[in-house]
Write a protein that holds these residues in place. Structure first.
Motif, PDB file in Angstrom:
ATOM      1  N   ASN A   1       0.549  43.119  16.441  1.00  0.00           N
ATOM      2  CA  ASN A   1       0.789  44.218  17.386  1.00  0.00           C
ATOM      3  C   ASN A   1       2.140  44.888  17.158  1.00  0.00           C
ATOM      4  O   ASN A   1       2.312  46.077  17.439  1.00  0.00           O
ATOM      5  CB  ASN A   1       0.708  43.706  18.826  1.00  0.00           C
ATOM      6  N   SER A   2       3.096  44.112  16.642  1.00  0.00           N
ATOM      7  CA  SER A   2       4.423  44.678  16.361  1.00  0.00           C
ATOM      8  C   SER A   2       4.577  45.045  14.884  1.00  0.00           C
ATOM      9  O   SER A   2       5.687  45.301  14.413  1.00  0.00           O
ATOM     10  CB  SER A   2       5.514  43.686  16.768  1.00  0.00           C
TER      11      SER A   2
ATOM     12  N   ASP B   1      -5.004  42.269  25.675  1.00  0.00           N
ATOM     13  CA  ASP B   1      -4.021  43.284  25.299  1.00  0.00           C
ATOM     14  C   ASP B   1      -4.264  43.780  23.874  1.00  0.00           C
ATOM     15  O   ASP B   1      -4.125  44.974  23.589  1.00  0.00           O
ATOM     16  CB  ASP B   1      -2.612  42.699  25.429  1.00  0.00           C
TER      17      ASP B   1
ATOM     18  N   THR C   1      -3.013  38.089  26.407  1.00  0.00           N
ATOM     19  CA  THR C   1      -2.658  38.522  25.050  1.00  0.00           C
ATOM     20  C   THR C   1      -3.895  38.951  24.278  1.00  0.00           C
ATOM     21  O   THR C   1      -3.882  39.947  23.540  1.00  0.00           O
ATOM     22  CB  THR C   1      -1.947  37.381  24.299  1.00  0.00           C
TER      23      THR C   1
ATOM     24  N   LYS D   1       0.504  38.779  18.299  1.00  0.00           N
ATOM     25  CA  LYS D   1       1.755  39.429  18.704  1.00  0.00           C
ATOM     26  C   LYS D   1       2.444  40.063  17.502  1.00  0.00           C
ATOM     27  O   LYS D   1       2.945  41.190  17.572  1.00  0.00           O
ATOM     28  CB  LYS D   1       2.684  38.406  19.358  1.00  0.00           C
ATOM     29  N   HIS D   2       2.477  39.331  16.405  1.00  0.00           N
ATOM     30  CA  HIS D   2       3.127  39.854  15.202  1.00  0.00           C
ATOM     31  C   HIS D   2       2.380  41.065  14.648  1.00  0.00           C
ATOM     32  O   HIS D   2       2.995  42.026  14.177  1.00  0.00           O
ATOM     33  CB  HIS D   2       3.217  38.753  14.141  1.00  0.00           C
TER      34      HIS D   2
ATOM     35  N   SER E   1      -2.569  33.457  18.807  1.00  0.00           N
ATOM     36  CA  SER E   1      -1.916  34.352  19.775  1.00  0.00           C
ATOM     37  C   SER E   1      -0.595  34.863  19.215  1.00  0.00           C
ATOM     38  O   SER E   1      -0.252  36.047  19.364  1.00  0.00           O
ATOM     39  CB  SER E   1      -1.680  33.613  21.100  1.00  0.00           C
ATOM     40  N   ASP E   2       0.144  33.982  18.546  1.00  0.00           N
ATOM     41  CA  ASP E   2       1.395  34.406  17.904  1.00  0.00           C
ATOM     42  C   ASP E   2       1.113  35.414  16.788  1.00  0.00           C
ATOM     43  O   ASP E   2       1.846  36.398  16.622  1.00  0.00           O
ATOM     44  CB  ASP E   2       2.134  33.194  17.331  1.00  0.00           C
TER      45      ASP E   2
ATOM     46  N   ARG F   1      -0.332  38.242  33.284  1.00  0.00           N
ATOM     47  CA  ARG F   1       0.201  37.424  32.192  1.00  0.00           C
ATOM     48  C   ARG F   1       0.659  36.060  32.702  1.00  0.00           C
ATOM     49  O   ARG F   1       0.572  35.051  31.994  1.00  0.00           O
ATOM     50  CB  ARG F   1       1.355  38.162  31.515  1.00  0.00           C
TER      51      ARG F   1
END
Length: 518
Positions: free
Chosen positions: A328-329, A482, A479, A325-326, A321-322, A471
């Protein structure tokens, strides 16, 4: 006349003399076989299947050149060894990772195939000496033997270093000790030279692989962190340097007369057979005994007996999941660090988790390979990374969800057990999003991208509005969804939308949405 025949045999020998350079370059080739396969698979993002196809074709081309040669040519011979080491490694990896074949079964199968190759070779040619490789038939036997030694060495090495948790360094040290014992037996106890050679040849495969993994794996995994690219380059340069040296000096082209070897073998045939049986018994006893010991040790470390991986995968879900996120950014530096952490944690937990449920472990391991290949690519593709991560998270959550339901904090109201929260997952909360994406898919199928883009705007708007509520209910699943929505929006909103990519993104997202909504 006999002298001329012996001279002809020497000139037509297709393999090198066994010198210290032979063993050094053999280990180097084996190491490259391990690291270069990982380089293509992960660093370049080819994936296991494409890497296998590419290396298989390259191996067959070079093998053809090796058969065409009329004598030992260092460059062709050792390039063949490098490629067969890569291909042999990939054969076992495909059986394990893609087809779910247990390493124990691979070990047995390749052992039998290798044994049968030796048997038919000896029955046909009355010798297994590599100094006798001067006919096409013997060369065929020889390369089949080499292929099976690499495949077997990979299976045995992975079985003990990974599945049984011995580790790369400890496996390498163990192999060195065994090779030293074989050398001592040959030197001081009159162990047959041909038998000793083939034992050492098989064992150098896990030795080289352990060395390659130790050098290339990140420090968090217990390696030196050189990476597959640097390690492969270093060893390829070393191999090239030795090949040039051998080609110039020709110190490995002086073969012994096969007649002397054959006479010696005939004179001690019964003794060699006895030695072979004894050696096989020793290896079987040590191998099976070590396997049982490590398996029992792993079983004793399991906190409680259970038949599924439920509740055992939470850390991996968090790590992925982390990573998502990374990605996605567009922070691929952090994503790659997460990939190292994921691989380290997974390798560490392998003995325990695989013991509990090897089928599910193999399934998850395959999705992890896709994630690592996508994220570690030299030029990561965000959409591929997201797709791989979402797929992997879906599998992980599916295997882990039973415990999530079991371990949810509960209260008792009116004698009935309830969760503290009125809604502990997103079931029933995602129907509107499923409908929007289904409509978008219809538009894409009819090439109405104008309407599909309007649907994308509506999807994004509703998803953003619902984010705080959804969320809070289930951050992990939110996540995951998303990420799939990001892929959908990117595909549909492209200046020149690709229908196949849009359909793939929508179908994947709908699969995740429906799974969380049911």
């Amino acid at each position: 006349m006999e002298a001329n025949q012996n001279k002809l045999k020497i000139l037509l020998s297709k393999v090198p003399e066994v010198t210290i350079f032979f063993w050094v370059i053999k280990i180097l080739c084996t190491t490259v076989g391990e690291t270069f396969a990982d380089f293509l698979n992960f660093s370049l993002g080819f994936g296991l299947t494409l890497t296998t196809i590419i290396m298989g074709i390259a191996f067959l081309i070079v093998l053809f050149l090796q058969f065409r040669a009329t004598k030992y040519v260092p460059s062709i011979y050792w390039l063949t060894v490098v490629l067969i080491s890569v291909f042999g490694t990939l054969v076992t990896d495909n059986l394990t990772d893609s087809m779910g074949v247990p390493l124990e079964l691979s070990t047995v199968v390749f052992s039998v195939l290798l044994g049968l190759t030796f048997l038919f070779w000896y029955l046909s040619e009355k010798t297994l000496s590599i100094h006798s490789i001067y006919t096409r038939k013997r060369e065929v036997f020889y390369w089949f033997t080499i292929l099976f030694t690499f495949a077997l060495g990979t299976a045995v090495g992975d079985l003990y270093s990974e599945q049984l948790g011995l580790g790369y360094l400890n496996t390498g040290i163990t192999v060195v000790i065994i090779i030293a014992c074989v050398f001592s037996a040959w030197k001081f106890l009159r162990l047959d030279g041909v038998l000793a050679f083939w034992i050492a040849y098989i064992l150098t495969r896990p030795l080289g692989a352990s060395l390659g993994d130790y050098l290339s794996q990140p420090k968090i995994n217990g390696g030196l962190g050189l990476g597959t690219t640097v390690t492969s380059v270093i060893f390829l340069i070393a191999i090239l340097a030795i090949i040039i040296f051998l080609a110039v000096t020709k110190i490995d082209t002086t073969a012994k007369s096969e007649t002397a070897e054959t006479n010696q073998a005939n004179g001690s045939k019964k003794n060699v057979l006895t030695q072979t049986i004894v050696v096989l018994c020793i290896f079987l006893a040590v191998g099976i005994g070590g396997y049982i010991w490590r398996s029992n040790n792993i079983a004793s470390q399991t906190d409680s007996p259970q038949a599924t991986l439920a509740g055992q995968l939470t850390d991996f879900v968090k790590t992925e999941s982390d990573m998502l996120k990374h990605v996605n950014s567009n922070d691929f530096t952090s994503a790659k660090k997460d990939a190292d952490n994921l691989e380290h944690q997974w390798d560490t937990a392998e003995p325990k988790l695989r013991k509990i449920d090897s089928t599910t472990w193999t399934q998850i391991d395959g999705t992890f390979d896709d994630v690592l290949a996508a994220v570690r690519s030299s030029n990561p593709d965000a959409s591929k990374c997201k797709s791989a991560l979402n797929n992997s998270l879906s599998v992980l959550n599916g295997a882990n969800k039973v415990a999530s339901q079991t371990n949810s904090p509960k209260t008792t109201v009116g004698g009935k057990s309830q969760t503290d929260s009125p809604q502990n997952k997103l079931a029933g909360q995602l129907t509107d999003f499923v409908k929007i994406e289904s409509d978008m898919l219809k538009y894409v199928n009819s090439n109405d991208f104008t309407s599909a883009k309007k649907g994308a705007d509506d999807l994004e708007h509703q998803w953003d509005i619902s984010e705080p509520k959804l969320r809070k209910i289930d951050g992990t699943t939110w996540t995951q969804i998303d990420g799939t929505l990001d892929v959908v929006l990117a595909a549909v909103r492209s200046s020149n939308p690709d229908a196949s990519k849009c359909k793939s993104a929508l179908n994947n997202s709908l699969s995740v949405l429906n799974g969380a909504n049911k």
